[in-house]
Each structure stands twice: as structure tokens, then as C-alpha cells.
Design an enzyme around this catalytic site. Structure first.
Site, short mmCIF file in Angstrom:
data_model
loop_
_atom_site.label_atom_id
_atom_site.label_comp_id
_atom_site.label_asym_id
_atom_site.label_seq_id
_atom_site.Cartn_x
_atom_site.Cartn_y
_atom_site.Cartn_z
N THR A 91 1.65 -4.79 4.20
CA THR A 91 1.51 -5.17 5.61
C THR A 91 0.91 -6.57 5.77
O THR A 91 1.13 -7.21 6.80
CB THR A 91 0.59 -4.17 6.34
OG1 THR A 91 -0.68 -4.13 5.68
CG2 THR A 91 1.19 -2.79 6.39
N THR A 144 0.82 -1.22 0.00
CA THR A 144 0.00 0.00 0.00
C THR A 144 0.85 1.27 0.00
O THR A 144 0.48 2.27 -0.61
CB THR A 144 -0.92 -0.01 1.24
OG1 THR A 144 -1.82 -1.11 1.10
CG2 THR A 144 -1.72 1.27 1.37
N ASP A 182 1.43 -6.86 -4.44
CA ASP A 182 0.63 -6.80 -3.22
C ASP A 182 1.18 -7.97 -2.37
O ASP A 182 1.38 -9.06 -2.89
CB ASP A 182 -0.84 -7.04 -3.58
CG ASP A 182 -1.76 -6.90 -2.38
OD1 ASP A 182 -2.61 -6.01 -2.42
OD2 ASP A 182 -1.64 -7.69 -1.43
N SER A 183 1.40 -7.74 -1.09
CA SER A 183 2.09 -8.78 -0.33
C SER A 183 1.25 -10.02 -0.11
O SER A 183 1.76 -11.04 0.36
CB SER A 183 2.60 -8.22 1.00
OG SER A 183 1.58 -8.17 1.96
N THR A 186 -0.37 -21.51 20.22
CA THR A 186 -1.69 -21.06 20.70
C THR A 186 -2.38 -20.12 19.71
O THR A 186 -1.72 -19.33 19.03
CB THR A 186 -1.58 -20.37 22.08
OG1 THR A 186 -2.89 -19.91 22.45
CG2 THR A 186 -0.64 -19.19 22.09
N GLN A 187 -3.71 -20.19 19.71
CA GLN A 187 -4.51 -19.24 18.90
C GLN A 187 -4.57 -17.87 19.55
O GLN A 187 -4.96 -16.89 18.92
CB GLN A 187 -5.96 -19.74 18.77
CG GLN A 187 -6.13 -20.98 17.98
CD GLN A 187 -7.57 -21.50 18.03
OE1 GLN A 187 -8.50 -20.79 18.41
NE2 GLN A 187 -7.74 -22.74 17.62
N1 ASP Z 1 -2.66 -5.63 0.50
C1 ASP Z 1 -1.58 -4.76 0.87
C2 ASP Z 1 -0.31 -5.58 0.90
O1 ASP Z 1 -0.10 -6.33 1.81
C3 ASP Z 1 -1.86 -4.15 2.18
C4 ASP Z 1 -0.78 -3.22 2.71
O2 ASP Z 1 0.27 -3.03 2.15
O3 ASP Z 1 -1.05 -2.65 3.76
O4 ASP Z 1 0.47 -5.48 -0.01
#
Ligand code: ASP
Length: 343
Positions: free
Chosen positions: A91, A16, A59-60, A278-279
Site C-alpha cells: 500500500t 503486506t 515491500d513497495s 497543493t499540500q
Molecule cells: N510496507 C508495505 C508495502 O508497501 C505496506 C503494505 O503493503 O501495506 O509493501
């Protein structure tokens, strides 16, 4: 303070932070020059900032182990040229990538800082500028003897520097997207960047080694009320898996019914590596506490202690890639290798 003569390699993978809206209003990546134009503050640094841009930018959500291998190789090939590395990354899977790189880079003596943002860097309220600028500052921070202050793989986000293999994405919308529930922040950025020096792992002083052999034959079984024997059997006994992370309740408890323990025993007898994580967001697995946990331990499940699922997955990929023997992998899983587990 940033010193003149220092240098940082900014590795731009996507996410992002570097996106802008296209004509349909969808976020799509724009190139590195566009990103840098949005952060003119970077030119105020006296250090040299070079960049390496992935093509295509991703996009990750599309991150695969191949990207981690490329990152490890880029860092190895340019290791002597730079004081530190900042990786711009989406992220969504940042905690997985930071965990993976922490195991793949052995004897790290320089900072490798992952960062990104919740809002694109071109938006007025973006969190990307602060995240990027502080990450660069941390990447070149030195002790009086010239060594790096943070010779670790980390995530910098929302004013906090977190150990990479202790981090998890815990909030989809807040700027405070990441948590390190079982390990304190390594630094906090306010007027100054305050380092939590006691919690930062010292460099070993040995040459960097990169590990690019990863064995990805791992599944994750998240137990939940109503889970059926068929589902458990498919995941635990599937011929494609060498290891299964069992995400359990609370301090490591799963279903105590005979059918469940029987399948776990069967998987164990097949030689599979079974790891209990653990969850819960925070806290640790303790298989000595409740009868249900003891049953798992007796069936051959190894405790993942206070590891995050992301760290557990990365550690399994790394250990299984390094050794053919499942018994050896099992014996190393609960050992503190890069600070990803409390012992
Ligand atoms: N979908 C985006 C990614 O992971 C979200 C982000 O970067 O915050 O590339």
C-alpha cells in the site's frame, strides 16, 4: 456476476497482503501458493485465474520505475489472453504505481486493478481477502456488449474502487487507507458491486500503446514555515533536476518574500519545469486567487490544478520521457490526459 470463460492475470509484486511473521516477528513475504491457500474463496470463481509472481517479492517502499516498466510489459505481452489484470502491491507506494501505469498504458480497454491490504491475508481479521476477491470480480466485469465495465487503472481498497491517478494513501493504520479526494469512487462494493458508470472513462477503441520512456529528473519541494533560501536554492536550482513539483499551501500559495520569488524566477529562466500542487488533501490550485499565487504564476510556475502529488510525479516522468522540449511538457501538464486532473 462472474461469467465462465473469463480470465484474469494476478500479478503478485509483494506487500503486506502476502506477508507472514518470521521467527523474529517481522513481516516478510511468502510465496504465491501460500497466499492463494489463504484465500480458498478464489476457487469458487468460474473464471480462469493465472498468476505471475515477481522474484524477489518486494515491500513497495522499494518500488522504482523499473517495476512499472515490467508491469506495463507484462500487461502488453499478455493483453489478448486476459479480460483483466489484478496487481497485488504494497500500500505504501500503490498510488504512485497506479498513477504511473495510468499514464504508461494508453488506450486501455481492460481493467488493471491494484489492490493489497493493511493486514496479511493469513491473519483472521485480514482485509486482504475482501480486497482481492472483489478486485477479481471487477477485473472480469463486462457490459452487455462484452466490453469491460472499468477500462481503467484503479485501486480497489476497503469496498471502494478509485481511479488510480486520483488516489492517495491517507491512513497508515485504518482499513480505509486510500482516498480519492477530488474524484468520486468508480464503484462501491456492498451486497452488489455498484458501478458509477458516468464517472468511468470509456475505452478509446484504439490498440493499446505502452510508454516505457520515463524521465525521472524530478524533485519535490514542500514549502513550510522556516524553510531557508539554501534549501530552496538546492532543490530548485540543482543541475540534476529538469522539473520541480512545488507543494504549496492551500490554493497554491507559497512564500511571497523576494528571495523566494527570485529563486523561482531563476529556476524558470534556466528552463526548468515548475509545477504547483497543493499540500491539502482535497481541492485545487488557483494561482489567480491570492497575490502569492499570482507571483508564482508570473514567475513561470504552471498550475497542477487538483492533481495529487503522485499523479503529478507520474505525469512528469511520462511527459518528460515522451518529449525533449520543456515548453511542450509545460503546455501538457494542465491538460486532462488520463483523467488525473479536472479541467
Ligand atoms: N510496507 C508495505 C508495502 O508497501 C505496506 C503494505 O503493503 O501495506 O509493501
Amino acid at each position: 456476476m462472474t461469467k465462465g470463460g473469463s480470465s484474469v492475470l494476478l500479478i503478485y509484486t509483494g506487500g503486506t497482503i502476502g506477508m507472514k511473521e518470521d521467527e523474529r516477528g517481522m513481516l516478510t513475504p511468502f510465496d504465491f501458493d501460500g497466499l492463494i491457500e489463504s484465500v480458498p474463496e478464489l476457487s469458487k470463481f468460474t473464471c480462469r485465474i493465472d498468476h505471475y509472481t515477481f522474484s524477489p517479492l518486494i515491500d513497495s517502499s522499494d518500488v522504482e520505475p523499473g517495476l512499472w516498466i515490467r508491469l506495463a510489459e507484462i500487461i502488453r505481452d499478455r493483453y489478448d489472453e486476459y479480460d483483466g489484470f489484478v496487481i497485488l502491491h504494497g500500500t505504501d507506494t500503490m498510488a504512485y504505481s497506479a498513477s504511473a501505469l495510468s499514464f504508461m498504458l494508453e488506450n486501455l480497454s481492460k481493467p488493471v486493478i491494484f489492490t493489497g491490504s493493511q493486514l496479511p491475508v493469513g491473519r483472521p481479521r485480514t482485509d486482504g481477502k475482501e480486497n482481492l476477491i472483489s478486485s477479481v470480480e471487477i477485473a472480469v466485469a463486462k457490459n452487455p456488449d462484452g466490453s469491460a465495465v472499468v477500462p481503467e487503472v484503479c485501486i480497489f481498497f476497503n469496498s471502494q474502487l478509485l481511479r488510480g491517478n486520483r488516489s492517495t494513501k491517507a491512513d497508515a493504520t485504518s482499513f480505509n487507507a486510500f482516498r480519492s479526494p477530488n474524484y468520486p469512487p468508480l464503484a462501491t462494493a456492498g451486497i452488489d458491486i455498484r458501478y458509477n458508470r458516468k464517472m468511468i472513462a470509456p475505452a478509446t477503441g484504439k490498440p493499446l500503446i505502452i510508454h516505457t520512456e520515463l524521465d525521472t529528473r524530478v524533485s519535490i519541494l514542500e514549502v513550510h514555515p522556516g524553510i531557508t533560501p539554501q534549501v530552496v536554492r538546492n532543490i530548485l536550482l540543482g543541475p540534476e533536476t529538469r522539473a520541480v513539483i512545488i507543494e504549496t499551501y492551500g490554493s497554491g500559495n507559497a512564500i511571497s518574500k523576494d528571495w523566494f520569488i527570485q529563486i523561482v524566477r531563476e529556476a524558470s529562466a534556466m528552463g526548468k519545469i515548475l509545477l504547483n500542487v497543493t499540500q491539502c488533501l482535497a481541492g485545487t490550485v488557483n494561482m489567480d486567487l491570492y497575490a502569492t499565487g499570482c507571483a508564482l504564476r508570473d514567475a513561470g510556475v504552471v498550475s497542477g490544478g487538483d492533481m495529487t502529488t503522485e499523479a503529478a510525479l507520474a505525469k512528469l516522468f511520462f511527459l518528460m520521457g515522451s518529449t525533449k522540449g520543456n515548453a511542450q511538457v509545460k503546455s501538457l501538464l494542465d491538460k486532462n490526459i488520463r483523467g488525473g486532473i479536472t479541467q
